[in-house]
Motif scaffolding. Structure first.
Motif, PDB file in Angstrom:
ATOM      1  N   ALA A 192       7.209  -6.884  -4.784  1.00  7.50           N
ATOM      2  CA  ALA A 192       8.052  -6.081  -3.902  1.00  7.50           C
ATOM      3  C   ALA A 192       7.386  -5.904  -2.536  1.00  7.50           C
ATOM      4  N   ALA A 193       6.069  -5.662  -2.545  1.00  5.05           N
ATOM      5  CA  ALA A 193       5.342  -5.497  -1.282  1.00  5.05           C
ATOM      6  C   ALA A 193       5.340  -6.792  -0.482  1.00  5.05           C
ATOM      7  N   GLN A 194       5.144  -7.914  -1.164  1.00  2.00           N
ATOM      8  CA  GLN A 194       5.165  -9.210  -0.481  1.00  2.00           C
ATOM      9  C   GLN A 194       6.550  -9.523   0.069  1.00  2.00           C
ATOM     10  N   ARG A 195       7.566  -9.157  -0.664  1.00  2.36           N
ATOM     11  CA  ARG A 195       8.938  -9.407  -0.214  1.00  2.36           C
ATOM     12  C   ARG A 195       9.197  -8.700   1.111  1.00  2.36           C
ATOM     13  N   GLU A 196       8.715  -7.471   1.240  1.00  2.00           N
ATOM     14  CA  GLU A 196       8.914  -6.726   2.479  1.00  2.00           C
ATOM     15  C   GLU A 196       8.123  -7.365   3.627  1.00  2.00           C
ATOM     16  N   LEU A 197       6.920  -7.873   3.334  1.00  3.08           N
ATOM     17  CA  LEU A 197       6.096  -8.490   4.366  1.00  3.08           C
ATOM     18  C   LEU A 197       6.687  -9.815   4.851  1.00  3.08           C
ATOM     19  N   THR A 198       7.527 -10.443   4.021  1.00  2.93           N
ATOM     20  CA  THR A 198       8.154 -11.702   4.420  1.00  2.93           C
ATOM     21  C   THR A 198       8.992 -11.522   5.681  1.00  2.93           C
ATOM     22  N   ARG A 199       9.556 -10.320   5.861  1.00  2.00           N
ATOM     23  CA  ARG A 199      10.412 -10.066   7.022  1.00  2.00           C
ATOM     24  C   ARG A 199       9.653 -10.232   8.329  1.00  2.00           C
ATOM     25  N   THR A 200       8.373  -9.861   8.347  1.00  2.00           N
ATOM     26  CA  THR A 200       7.599  -9.906   9.589  1.00  2.00           C
ATOM     27  C   THR A 200       6.617 -11.075   9.643  1.00  2.00           C
ATOM     28  N   SER A 246      14.504  -3.278  -8.045  1.00  2.80           N
ATOM     29  CA  SER A 246      15.652  -3.800  -7.310  1.00  2.80           C
ATOM     30  C   SER A 246      16.694  -2.712  -7.070  1.00  2.80           C
ATOM     31  N   ALA A 289      14.375   0.724  -5.187  1.00  2.71           N
ATOM     32  CA  ALA A 289      13.637   0.479  -3.941  1.00  2.71           C
ATOM     33  C   ALA A 289      14.479  -0.279  -2.920  1.00  2.71           C
ATOM     34  N   PHE A 290      15.247  -1.274  -3.396  1.00  2.00           N
ATOM     35  CA  PHE A 290      16.000  -2.123  -2.477  1.00  2.00           C
ATOM     36  C   PHE A 290      17.492  -1.825  -2.470  1.00  2.00           C
TER      37      PHE A 290
END
Length: 300
Positions: free
Chosen positions: A24-32, A270, A273-274
């Motif tokens: 989940a943390a990596q998924r959010e970092l993918t945006r930037t 999912s 959080a999302f």
């Protein structure tokens, strides 16, 4: 069987929970940071924590880990490289489908191991195994379809293939890591921790060098994003530490069976959080995937 014999199951369940948080943390970092940048975070910021874990074990035992034998390196390198690519494919799929659906795709890993055995090694496939593979495959197809689609279109096929490719490489990676752990002449805790430390070192060096040559801006962005990356790095190293301990105690297939609880953890993340609600069709597909994988491993 003594209670101690089930430590691997406890390690696997805890690892699945930690891995869900890391994903989940990596998924959010993918945006930037993009797919490659977010992939690198797991290894670059996980390596220091792996060193700390190994240091604590050395301090507790008073014994330095032995030098890995020559047979160790092909196993660990294959595990490290395939894990890098598997992580990148998983994050790319998460950019196109929900966190829960992609997690379920990756849980087809044990099914793919059986298929690889048939194609590459000529392993016999019984009728119950064929049934299990078909059940899981139907589940994957159901999850790949979107409302209103008459068949598999680009929007559903691409993330499905990315997710399944990720699962295949994670399967190869798990086998590589278990093989590496078993070559180290030490207790299972020391062997697992040593393997983790060296694997993360290889991954951090390889991806840092690749980004330095191909996309230095992404490498700089990763280093600047060290604060939000610490969570992904720590949870990644912690999950890997637990996976490796489990691999040291039992076959990778047993560990991956218990790892199916990650689908349940991912469903919670999912949803809460999302804010991503799974459709009835997707939930049915997940049920079929889990049922197929459990049946396959049971008949083994």
């Amino acid at each position: 069987m003594s209670d101690g014999a089930w430590w691997w199951a406890a390690f696997a369940i805890a690892a699945a929970a930690a891995q869900t948080v890391r994903n989940a943390a990596q998924r959010e970092l993918t945006r930037t940071l993009g797919t490659v940048g977010a992939t690198h975070v797991r290894f670059l910021f996980g390596f220091p924590f792996a060193v700390v874990f190994l240091g604590l074990i050395v301090a507790a035992t008073g014994t330095w880990p032995p030098a890995p034998p020559a047979a160790f390196w092909p196993w660990v390198v294959s595990g490290a490289v395939t894990q890098i690519v598997a992580t990148a494919l998983m994050l790319a799929a998460m950019g196109e489908r929900s966190f829960l659906v992609v997690t379920a795709y990756t849980k087809t890993e044990p099914v793919q191991v059986a298929l690889f055995g048939l194609v590459v090694l000529g392993d016999a496939v019984t009728l119950p195994m064929i049934a299990a593979i078909l059940i899981a495959t139907v589940g994957v197809v159901l999850m790949s379809l979107r409302p209103g689609q008459a068949g598999l279109q680009t929007g559903g096929l691409r993330p499905m293939l990315l997710g399944l490719g990720s699962a295949a490489l994670f399967a190869v990676s798990a086998i590589g890591y278990r093989g590496a752990i078993l070559t180290i002449p030490a207790g299972f805790v020391t062997a697992a921790s040593t393997t983790l430390c060296l694997a993360l070192m290889i991954q951090a060096v390889l991806l840092s060098a690749w980004l330095a040559l191909r996309d230095r801006a992404v490498l700089i962005a990763v280093l600047k994003a060290w604060r939000p990356s610490l969570l992904a790095g720590f949870m990644g190293a912690f999950a890997s530490q637990l996976w490796f301990l489990a691999f040291a105690l039992t076959a990778a297939a047993n560990v991956r069976t218990v790892a199916l609880v990650e689908v349940l953890f991912a469903q919670a993340v999912s949803r809460f959080a999302f804010g991503q609600r799974a459709t009835a069709r997707e939930l049915f597909g997940i049920t079929l995937i889990v049922a197929g994988v459990v049946l396959l491993l049971w008949v083994h």
